[in-house]
Design an enzyme around this catalytic site. Structure first.
Site, short mmCIF file in Angstrom:
data_model
loop_
_atom_site.label_atom_id
_atom_site.label_comp_id
_atom_site.label_asym_id
_atom_site.label_seq_id
_atom_site.Cartn_x
_atom_site.Cartn_y
_atom_site.Cartn_z
CB CYS A 346 41.75 42.29 53.25
SG CYS A 346 41.22 43.70 54.28
CG HIS A 578 42.18 28.78 41.29
ND1 HIS A 578 41.15 28.95 40.69
CD2 HIS A 578 42.12 27.53 41.64
CE1 HIS A 578 40.16 28.14 40.68
NE2 HIS A 578 40.52 27.11 41.21
CG LEU A 580 47.72 28.46 34.93
CD1 LEU A 580 48.17 29.50 34.33
CD2 LEU A 580 48.02 26.99 33.92
CG HIS A 640 39.92 27.28 35.83
ND1 HIS A 640 40.50 28.39 35.94
CD2 HIS A 640 38.84 27.33 36.28
CE1 HIS A 640 40.25 28.95 37.13
NE2 HIS A 640 38.84 28.32 37.33
CE LYS A 742 29.71 15.37 30.75
NZ LYS A 742 29.57 13.87 30.87
#
Length: 910
Positions: A346, A578, A580, A640, A742
């Site tokens: 955290c 992230h 998604l 990603h 790319k």
């Protein structure tokens, strides 16, 4: 099978919560037992019905066909066939001899039973127009009910979207739009429904017997179906579920309906809830509180005949018998639930900049339970106030989007959120540290549970006060003597549940936990092992959220995955990408599958190539220690960009549930061969000679520098900061279509976009003709536009224009959910569609690992490019083989929506 054997097996029928369950061993056993069960029901009703007539509704589909065939062969149950009255529950709007006609598929039954179809069969006349067909069949069913007074037996199944008959969710909306709107079939004025098509009460306004419905999931879109109310009034409702998939659906329906049932989405639950009648009542007079005896107070007329699982009823019973079943399975908010979110790591930037702000926005929007604890776990020795002061600056930024809120309300929200947060200092590899953490964790959870308990008892005395209702009062402790005494005064034995003060009384309070591992992957396993050994939740569920990277090649991923799954099962694991969670990314599926022109053109016959670009102006200065072992391919391409590719190329799933979407994505990934080195160019940025610095820029990573300027990066490092590669999908739809990836750091602009370029018109001789392109920009703004050619006004020349399809001002939202906000909420709800499965990651690493190994083994040196440029010059030649650059394309729509409230950078995981 004969009748005697059936009777013996029927003795094993279990009744659970108003449903009878008859289990079978295999498909053959299923078909015979189902046939005997139906025949026995017919025989019994002929004995008690006036004149012996029995009205039977038959639904369509493949499942009942073999059952009906066996019914024709049964000779040891004597049925008066002349007094059987059949009606078709649902029909496809096709001719009677069509292969998809339900009547056509089961007419053998009427022939073998010597049924006089004119006298004993009611069916829709599909030779009429759809309007006349519905009205005519409605009149027929009305006459049938007036003559025979009731429906005796309804034989049903269940579809993948929980539909029964042809009642497709959302039932009210489907029926209203197809039957009442603009008085298409029935008079719209007869409806006086609630202005919410999800409301159960709306169904009572649907008083006709027959309706027209539509579906996009099957070959025949137009359907004729009897009403839900007609089926609900049947004396006996029999569901034929002959596979694991169908039994999973049934169980899932019960789980989803456990807290708050929605008949519009789960129509079978309506039949269950109307299944308890006074017929054949067998009241158990003893006071045993056993669950089964409780449910035998009335005759249940809904029966499930199952095949696919042994001891299926036991798994159903667990839903109801477990003290914590409500929260273990349900996706709905549980009013009796404490949610504990534990953030390991955290004190790192990911937690401070992303996770806590996302949780704070969910808290402000009332998206999480009121009973909430957020516990930070880190190695950094500091007190809670010091820790919270470090994150509060990011929380305050979230409040900027709530322009209409007063300053006092914002302060109350910050204080309320702070009072829900805790901080614990511990070591991830120390078992002793986790033992202490467990004591701390259970103590504060029990305190929160007591608050809820006392507040509940307070309500029992007529007060509506709840300790957690007021944000400003969230600093009240259960140790507050006055408040505690006040509660005990209200919680007298007279006003509380029986035995409430007994030492063995167990307050029905569920504690669910979400564990967020904002940690490097090499700490995952020790953290999970120690948590499982010392802190495992016995009062609810543990959901595990994991951050990338998940290994650095296929072998390391397999090892990491094996170790994780040794501690927690796949259902509990939520692997985060992230991207998604981004609003536009989550809309890609609906964009493709709800727009006919796009869906029909997305294949090799129309698409020349697909180009996915992810460019960043930032370098990696200050984060080199993290980036250098991984490089650009592992950082964004393997995850990603590959996820974006699956979303725009996958086939239309059966439905949009988690499993269906995952299966289609995996099909695409399995079709992608490993990437070849000859189809790849890698680069590494160096300091530019003529770079114009932004005077207002304080971010060192955006200032002109070389990759090797970072003190944590070896001066001889050949880690690529740029890569362009060509992929292919060896599927029928996409075979031969080049996919261009790319991506790079330290480039000329920040952008993530997908360009779908179409083939030119065959035979075109105009060399200046540019390809049509469908462009989706995901960040830093959200935009959609279409490049197309039109004739210039006043001459014969053609010019390229852009058709802006971007969200307009009417739909503009200032407060767009940030990716982590979306993902945390999806995890809380138990939805996994926006998370990555173990199998998806396996295929992703399979695609890229051979390239990564070859680059390493051959020590391929990356091409140099200047910081702030568009990348290595050689890239243009590779991409041009497949992609038509055309004219410079700099157009942006007048209005664009910011894709994220926060800066979008995840590289510094601590």
């Amino acid at each position: 099978m004969d009748y005697e054997n059936f009777v013996k097996s029927a003795e094993e029928i279990n009744n659970l919560h108003n449903v009878n369950y008859l289990e079978t061993k295999d498909l053959n056993d299923f078909n015979w037992k189902a046939a005997y069960y139906i025949c026995k029901e017919i025989y019994d009703k002929q004995q008690i019905n006036k004149d012996g007539y029995v009205v039977i509704g038959l639904s369509g589909g493949r499942t009942p066909i073999d059952v009906y065939k066996n019914m024709c062969l049964i000779k040891d149950i004597k049925i008066d066939k002349s007094k059987l009255i059949f009606f078709i529950i649902d029909e496809r709007y096709k001719s009677d001899d069509h292969k998809f006609s339900n009547y056509n598929n089961i007419k053998f039954l009427f022939h073998n039973l010597n049924i006089n179809e004119k006298e004993q069969l009611y069916k829709p006349d599909t030779t009429k127009s759809i309007v006349d067909c519905i009205l005519d069949y409605n009149d027929k069913i009305k006459i049938m009910i007036e003559k025979y007074k009731k429906v005796d037996i309804a034989i049903l199944g269940m579809g993948s979207d929980f539909h029964i008959a042809s009642l497709f969710p959302n039932i009210f909306y489907n029926i209203y739009m197809n039957n009442y709107q603009n008085n298409y079939i029935y008079n719209e004025k007869t409806l006086d429904f609630i202005n919410n098509d999800q409301d159960n009460d709306n169904l009572k306004y649907l008083k006709e017997y027959v309706y027209f419905t539509t579906t996009n999931q099957f070959d025949v879109r137009k359907r004729i179906t009897v009403s839900l109310n007609l089926l609900a009034n049947a004396s006996s409702k029999i569901f034929l579920l002959n596979s694991k998939d169908k039994l999973d659906l049934w169980k899932n329906m019960l789980i989803k309906s456990y807290i708050e049932v929605n008949y519009n989405l789960y129509p079978a639950t309506y039949l269950i809830d109307t299944s308890c009648t006074n017929e054949n009542v067998n009241i158990n007079n003893n006071n045993n509180n056993n669950n089964k005896n409780k449910n035998n107070y009335c005759y249940s007329n809904t029966t499930v005949i199952s095949c696919g699982y042994e001891n299926y009823t036991k798994s159903i019973e667990e839903i109801y018998d477990s003290k914590y079943a409500l929260s273990l399975y349900s996706n709905s908010l549980n009013k009796e639930e404490l949610l504990t979110i534990i953030i390991f790591g955290c004190s790192g930037d990911l937690a401070k900049k992303k996770i806590y702000p996302a949780l704070f926005k969910l808290f402000c929007n009332n998206s999480l339970p009121k009973d909430l604890l957020i516990i930070g776990f880190a190695r950094t020795v500091q007190d809670f106030d010091t820790f919270f002061d470090k994150i509060v600056i990011y929380l305050k930024r979230c409040l900027l989007c709530y322009e209409d809120w007063s300053i006092s309300k914002k302060k109350d929200l910050l204080n309320g959120f702070k009072n829900r947060c805790r901080y614990f200092v511990g070591n991830y590899s120390s078992s002793e540290s986790f033992e202490n953490f467990n004591k701390y964790l259970t103590t504060i959870e029990e305190e929160e549970a007591k608050k809820k308990y006392y507040a509940t008892c307070y309500k029992m005395n007529g007060s509506d006060y709840n300790i957690s209702n007021n944000v400003a009062e969230d600093n009240i402790s259960i140790d507050d003597e006055n408040k505690t005494n006040e509660y005990f005064q209200m919680c007298t034995p007279k006003n509380c549940p029986d035995n409430v003060f007994s030492s063995n009384y167990n307050f029905p309070y569920v504690i669910n936990r979400m564990l967020y591992l904002a940690l490097p992957p090499h700490i995952f396993v020790s953290t999970l092992k120690n948590y499982k050994k010392n802190c495992l939740n016995s009062k609810g569920t543990d959901k595990i959220l994991l951050e990338k990277p998940f290994g650095n090649d296929l072998d390391s991923f397999k090892m990491l995955s094996k170790q994780i799954l040794e501690n927690f099962n796949e259902q509990q694991i939520y692997r985060i990408d992230h991207y998604l969670g981004k609003d536009m990314v989550s809309g890609l599926l609906k964009l493709k599958f709800t727009n006919t022109f796009l869906l029909s053109l997305m294949n090799r016959h129309f698409i020349k190539c697909i180009k996915i670009t992810l460019k960043e102006t930032k370098g990696v200065y200050g984060r080199g220690q993290y980036f250098d072992p991984y490089g650009i391919i592992r950082d964004v391409m393997q995850n990603h960009m590959l996820q974006l590719l699956t979303l725009i190329t996958m086939e239309d799933p059966i439905d949009l549930n988690d499993e269906s979407v995952k299966n289609e994505k995996i099909k695409i990934l399995k079709s992608i061969p490993s990437i070849k080195l000859e189809d790849t160019i890698i680069g590494q940025y160096e300091k530019a000679e003529n770079f114009k610095e932004d005077e207002n820029n304080d971010d060192e990573s955006k200032k002109n520098h070389s990759y090797h300027d970072d003190p944590h990066i070896d001066k001889n490092s050949i880690t690529p900061t740029f890569c362009t590669c060509i992929l292919y999908i060896n599927s029928i739809n996409w075979y031969g279509v080049p996919i261009i990836f790319k991506s790079g750091k330290g480039l000329n602009k920040d952008i993530c976009e997908i360009r779908i370029q179409f083939h030119n018109i065959m035979g075109s001789s105009d060399e200046n003709m540019n390809n049509n392109e469908f462009v989706i920009i995901l960040q830093p703004v959200e935009a959609i536009y279409l490049k197309m050619m039109i004739k210039k006004t006043g001459c014969e020349e053609m010019e390229e224009v852009q058709l802006n399809l971007t969200v307009n001002e009417k739909n503009k939202k200032i407060n767009v959910p940030e990716a982590y906000e979306t993902l945390l909420l999806e995890c809380f709800k138990g939805h996994k569609k926006k998370f990555i499965s173990d199998e998806e990651l396996y295929e992703s690493w399979r695609i890229f690992t051979p390239l990564l190994k070859e680059l390493q083994e051959k020590q391929v040196k990356p091409l140099k490019y200047s910081f702030g440029s568009s990348g290595p010059k050689e890239v243009f030649g590779l991409v041009k083989k497949y992609y038509n650059y055309g004219k410079n394309y700099t157009h942006r729509p007048e209005f664009v929506r910011k894709s994220s409230f926060y800066e979008d950078d995840l590289l510094d995981i601590n």
